[in-house]
Design a protein around this motif. Structure first.
Motif, PDB file in Angstrom:
ATOM      1  N   LEU A 191       0.754  -1.354  -0.085  1.00 49.91           N
ATOM      2  CA  LEU A 191      -0.146   0.080   0.226  1.00 49.91           C
ATOM      3  C   LEU A 191       0.760   1.238   0.065  1.00 49.91           C
ATOM      4  O   LEU A 191       0.496   2.293  -0.577  1.00 49.91           O
ATOM      5  CB  LEU A 191      -1.044   0.101   1.218  1.00 49.91           C
ATOM      6  CG  LEU A 191      -2.035  -0.993   1.390  1.00 49.91           C
ATOM      7  CD1 LEU A 191      -2.800  -0.817   2.506  1.00 49.91           C
ATOM      8  CD2 LEU A 191      -2.957  -0.798  -0.004  1.00 49.91           C
ATOM      9  N   THR A 192       1.938   1.011   0.706  1.00 53.06           N
ATOM     10  CA  THR A 192       2.832   2.527   0.721  1.00 53.06           C
ATOM     11  C   THR A 192       3.444   2.645  -0.612  1.00 53.06           C
ATOM     12  O   THR A 192       4.095   3.807  -0.948  1.00 53.06           O
ATOM     13  CB  THR A 192       3.821   2.275   1.699  1.00 53.06           C
ATOM     14  OG1 THR A 192       4.625   1.079   1.476  1.00 53.06           O
ATOM     15  CG2 THR A 192       3.371   2.012   3.127  1.00 53.06           C
ATOM     16  N   SER A 193       3.382   1.851  -1.736  1.00 53.34           N
ATOM     17  CA  SER A 193       3.867   2.395  -2.976  1.00 53.34           C
ATOM     18  C   SER A 193       2.984   3.093  -3.668  1.00 53.34           C
ATOM     19  O   SER A 193       3.213   3.798  -4.617  1.00 53.34           O
ATOM     20  CB  SER A 193       3.849   1.225  -3.785  1.00 53.34           C
ATOM     21  OG  SER A 193       2.746   0.350  -4.036  1.00 53.34           O
ATOM     22  N   ILE A 194       1.851   3.401  -3.437  1.00 51.45           N
ATOM     23  CA  ILE A 194       0.758   4.278  -3.671  1.00 51.45           C
ATOM     24  C   ILE A 194       1.162   5.591  -3.256  1.00 51.45           C
ATOM     25  O   ILE A 194       1.429   6.017  -2.021  1.00 51.45           O
ATOM     26  CB  ILE A 194      -0.641   4.072  -3.121  1.00 51.45           C
ATOM     27  CG1 ILE A 194      -1.086   2.759  -3.760  1.00 51.45           C
ATOM     28  CG2 ILE A 194      -1.582   5.044  -3.768  1.00 51.45           C
ATOM     29  CD1 ILE A 194      -2.446   2.285  -3.239  1.00 51.45           C
ATOM     30  N   PRO A 195       1.413   6.644  -4.101  1.00 51.15           N
ATOM     31  CA  PRO A 195       1.833   8.020  -3.626  1.00 51.15           C
ATOM     32  C   PRO A 195       0.699   8.691  -2.853  1.00 51.15           C
ATOM     33  O   PRO A 195      -0.537   8.637  -3.247  1.00 51.15           O
ATOM     34  CB  PRO A 195       1.986   8.927  -5.025  1.00 51.15           C
ATOM     35  CG  PRO A 195       2.242   7.813  -5.927  1.00 51.15           C
ATOM     36  CD  PRO A 195       1.439   6.532  -5.379  1.00 51.15           C
ATOM     37  N   GLY A 196       1.089   9.067  -1.446  1.00 50.66           N
ATOM     38  CA  GLY A 196       0.178   9.676  -0.519  1.00 50.66           C
ATOM     39  C   GLY A 196      -0.249   8.664   0.625  1.00 50.66           C
ATOM     40  O   GLY A 196      -1.033   9.054   1.429  1.00 50.66           O
ATOM     41  N   ILE A 197      -0.060   7.521   0.359  1.00 53.59           N
ATOM     42  CA  ILE A 197      -0.328   6.575   1.404  1.00 53.59           C
ATOM     43  C   ILE A 197       0.956   5.964   2.266  1.00 53.59           C
ATOM     44  O   ILE A 197       1.634   5.576   1.701  1.00 53.59           O
ATOM     45  CB  ILE A 197      -0.983   5.099   0.782  1.00 53.59           C
ATOM     46  CG1 ILE A 197      -2.091   5.388  -0.077  1.00 53.59           C
ATOM     47  CG2 ILE A 197      -1.269   4.127   1.840  1.00 53.59           C
ATOM     48  CD1 ILE A 197      -3.289   5.892   0.510  1.00 53.59           C
ATOM     49  N   ALA A 208      -1.508   3.130   5.910  1.00 54.07           N
ATOM     50  CA  ALA A 208      -1.715   1.474   5.428  1.00 54.07           C
ATOM     51  C   ALA A 208      -1.862   0.669   6.498  1.00 54.07           C
ATOM     52  O   ALA A 208      -2.995  -0.165   6.556  1.00 54.07           O
ATOM     53  CB  ALA A 208      -0.541   0.963   4.916  1.00 54.07           C
ATOM     54  N   ALA A 209      -1.442   1.022   8.022  1.00 54.29           N
ATOM     55  CA  ALA A 209      -1.825   0.269   9.322  1.00 54.29           C
ATOM     56  C   ALA A 209      -3.106   0.572   9.464  1.00 54.29           C
ATOM     57  O   ALA A 209      -3.699  -0.508  10.090  1.00 54.29           O
ATOM     58  CB  ALA A 209      -0.601   0.569  10.129  1.00 54.29           C
ATOM     59  N   LEU A 210      -3.541   1.544   9.364  1.00 56.84           N
ATOM     60  CA  LEU A 210      -4.953   1.782   9.732  1.00 56.84           C
ATOM     61  C   LEU A 210      -6.102   1.414   8.664  1.00 56.84           C
ATOM     62  O   LEU A 210      -7.020   0.782   8.907  1.00 56.84           O
ATOM     63  CB  LEU A 210      -5.356   3.469   9.763  1.00 56.84           C
ATOM     64  CG  LEU A 210      -6.938   3.786   9.887  1.00 56.84           C
ATOM     65  CD1 LEU A 210      -7.190   3.798  11.195  1.00 56.84           C
ATOM     66  CD2 LEU A 210      -6.957   5.250   9.430  1.00 56.84           C
ATOM     67  N   LEU A 211      -5.650   1.216   7.596  1.00 57.06           N
ATOM     68  CA  LEU A 211      -6.475   0.964   6.566  1.00 57.06           C
ATOM     69  C   LEU A 211      -6.693  -0.649   6.067  1.00 57.06           C
ATOM     70  O   LEU A 211      -7.926  -1.050   5.846  1.00 57.06           O
ATOM     71  CB  LEU A 211      -6.380   1.597   5.087  1.00 57.06           C
ATOM     72  CG  LEU A 211      -6.602   3.009   4.977  1.00 57.06           C
ATOM     73  CD1 LEU A 211      -6.345   3.657   3.536  1.00 57.06           C
ATOM     74  CD2 LEU A 211      -8.108   3.311   5.225  1.00 57.06           C
ATOM     75  N   LEU A 212      -5.442  -1.304   6.293  1.00 61.19           N
ATOM     76  CA  LEU A 212      -5.511  -2.583   6.009  1.00 61.19           C
ATOM     77  C   LEU A 212      -6.746  -3.538   6.785  1.00 61.19           C
ATOM     78  O   LEU A 212      -7.517  -4.169   6.070  1.00 61.19           O
ATOM     79  CB  LEU A 212      -4.221  -3.402   6.356  1.00 61.19           C
ATOM     80  CG  LEU A 212      -3.239  -3.220   5.066  1.00 61.19           C
ATOM     81  CD1 LEU A 212      -2.047  -3.712   5.466  1.00 61.19           C
ATOM     82  CD2 LEU A 212      -3.800  -4.040   3.972  1.00 61.19           C
ATOM     83  N   PRO A 213      -6.715  -3.270   8.057  1.00 61.83           N
ATOM     84  CA  PRO A 213      -7.807  -3.998   8.869  1.00 61.83           C
ATOM     85  C   PRO A 213      -9.173  -3.527   8.550  1.00 61.83           C
ATOM     86  O   PRO A 213     -10.328  -4.223   8.473  1.00 61.83           O
ATOM     87  CB  PRO A 213      -7.314  -3.829  10.326  1.00 61.83           C
ATOM     88  CG  PRO A 213      -6.514  -2.833  10.429  1.00 61.83           C
ATOM     89  CD  PRO A 213      -5.753  -2.653   8.925  1.00 61.83           C
ATOM     90  N   GLU A 214      -9.342  -2.159   8.204  1.00 59.30           N
ATOM     91  CA  GLU A 214     -10.764  -1.734   7.891  1.00 59.30           C
ATOM     92  C   GLU A 214     -11.232  -1.934   6.469  1.00 59.30           C
ATOM     93  O   GLU A 214     -12.369  -1.851   6.349  1.00 59.30           O
ATOM     94  CB  GLU A 214     -10.568   0.152   7.933  1.00 59.30           C
ATOM     95  CG  GLU A 214     -10.302   0.321   9.239  1.00 59.30           C
ATOM     96  CD  GLU A 214     -11.634   0.414  10.067  1.00 59.30           C
ATOM     97  OE1 GLU A 214     -12.656   0.552   9.418  1.00 59.30           O
ATOM     98  OE2 GLU A 214     -11.457   0.270  11.255  1.00 59.30           O
ATOM     99  N   LEU A 215     -10.131  -2.366   5.531  1.00 59.00           N
ATOM    100  CA  LEU A 215     -10.775  -2.733   4.069  1.00 59.00           C
ATOM    101  C   LEU A 215     -11.479  -4.071   4.003  1.00 59.00           C
ATOM    102  O   LEU A 215     -12.134  -4.171   2.928  1.00 59.00           O
ATOM    103  CB  LEU A 215      -9.575  -2.500   3.273  1.00 59.00           C
ATOM    104  CG  LEU A 215      -9.057  -1.071   3.105  1.00 59.00           C
ATOM    105  CD1 LEU A 215      -8.004  -1.070   2.039  1.00 59.00           C
ATOM    106  CD2 LEU A 215     -10.453  -0.318   2.375  1.00 59.00           C
ATOM    107  N   GLY A 216     -10.815  -4.917   4.855  1.00 59.32           N
ATOM    108  CA  GLY A 216     -11.583  -6.236   4.841  1.00 59.32           C
ATOM    109  C   GLY A 216     -11.006  -7.163   3.823  1.00 59.32           C
ATOM    110  O   GLY A 216      -9.766  -6.829   3.313  1.00 59.32           O
TER     111      GLY A 216
END
Length: 134
Positions: A2-8, A13-21
């Motif tokens: 996820l950190t390869s995306i500019p702006g992430i 990434a640590a917040l979104l990974l569990p939230e995205l399912g």
């Protein structure tokens, strides 16, 4: 990944990974937008035609966690910058643009977090952007 995306960042990434399912549970961009609570909801009553707002279903943390990266990607990611310019030319308001960028960031994060590889990633990353913009 996820950190390869500019702006992430790593924190985002640590917040979104569990939230995205589970990324494999989504079949398209509209499902991802609905899961994030960023899909449009019309406010109508009888003959009264209201305006469209985001539905706000789903996790508040997910939407808040997408907002700041979306603002950052508008300046650092060339594809998102082009999307922003297209939406501005079409007369969209600032909050509508920010919401559309949030949806696209959510789609990118979901596609990149897929552990199986190309199939869903390819279909989501190359989806028509009108599928995720309202």
């Amino acid at each position: 990944m996820l950190t390869s995306i500019p702006g992430i960042s790593a924190k985002t990434a640590a917040l979104l990974l569990p939230e995205l399912g589970d990324p494999l549970s989504f079949t398209g961009a509209r499902e991802i937008a609905a899961f994030a609570g960023l899909n449009p909801k019309l406010a109508e009553l009888g003959e009264h035609k209201g305006s469209a707002h985001i539905s706000r279903t789903g996790s508040v943390r997910r939407r808040v966690g997408l907002y700041v990266p979306a603002i950052v990607t508008m300046t650092h990611n060339p594809a998102i910058k082009a999307l922003r310019q297209r939406l501005q030319q079409r007369g969209k308001a600032g909050k509508q643009i920010a919401c559309a960028v949030c949806v696209n960031c959510c789609i990118l994060c979901t596609a990149c977090s897929n552990p199986t590889g190309r199939s869903i990633r390819h279909s989501l990353l190359h989806a028509n952007t009108r599928d995720c913009i309202y």
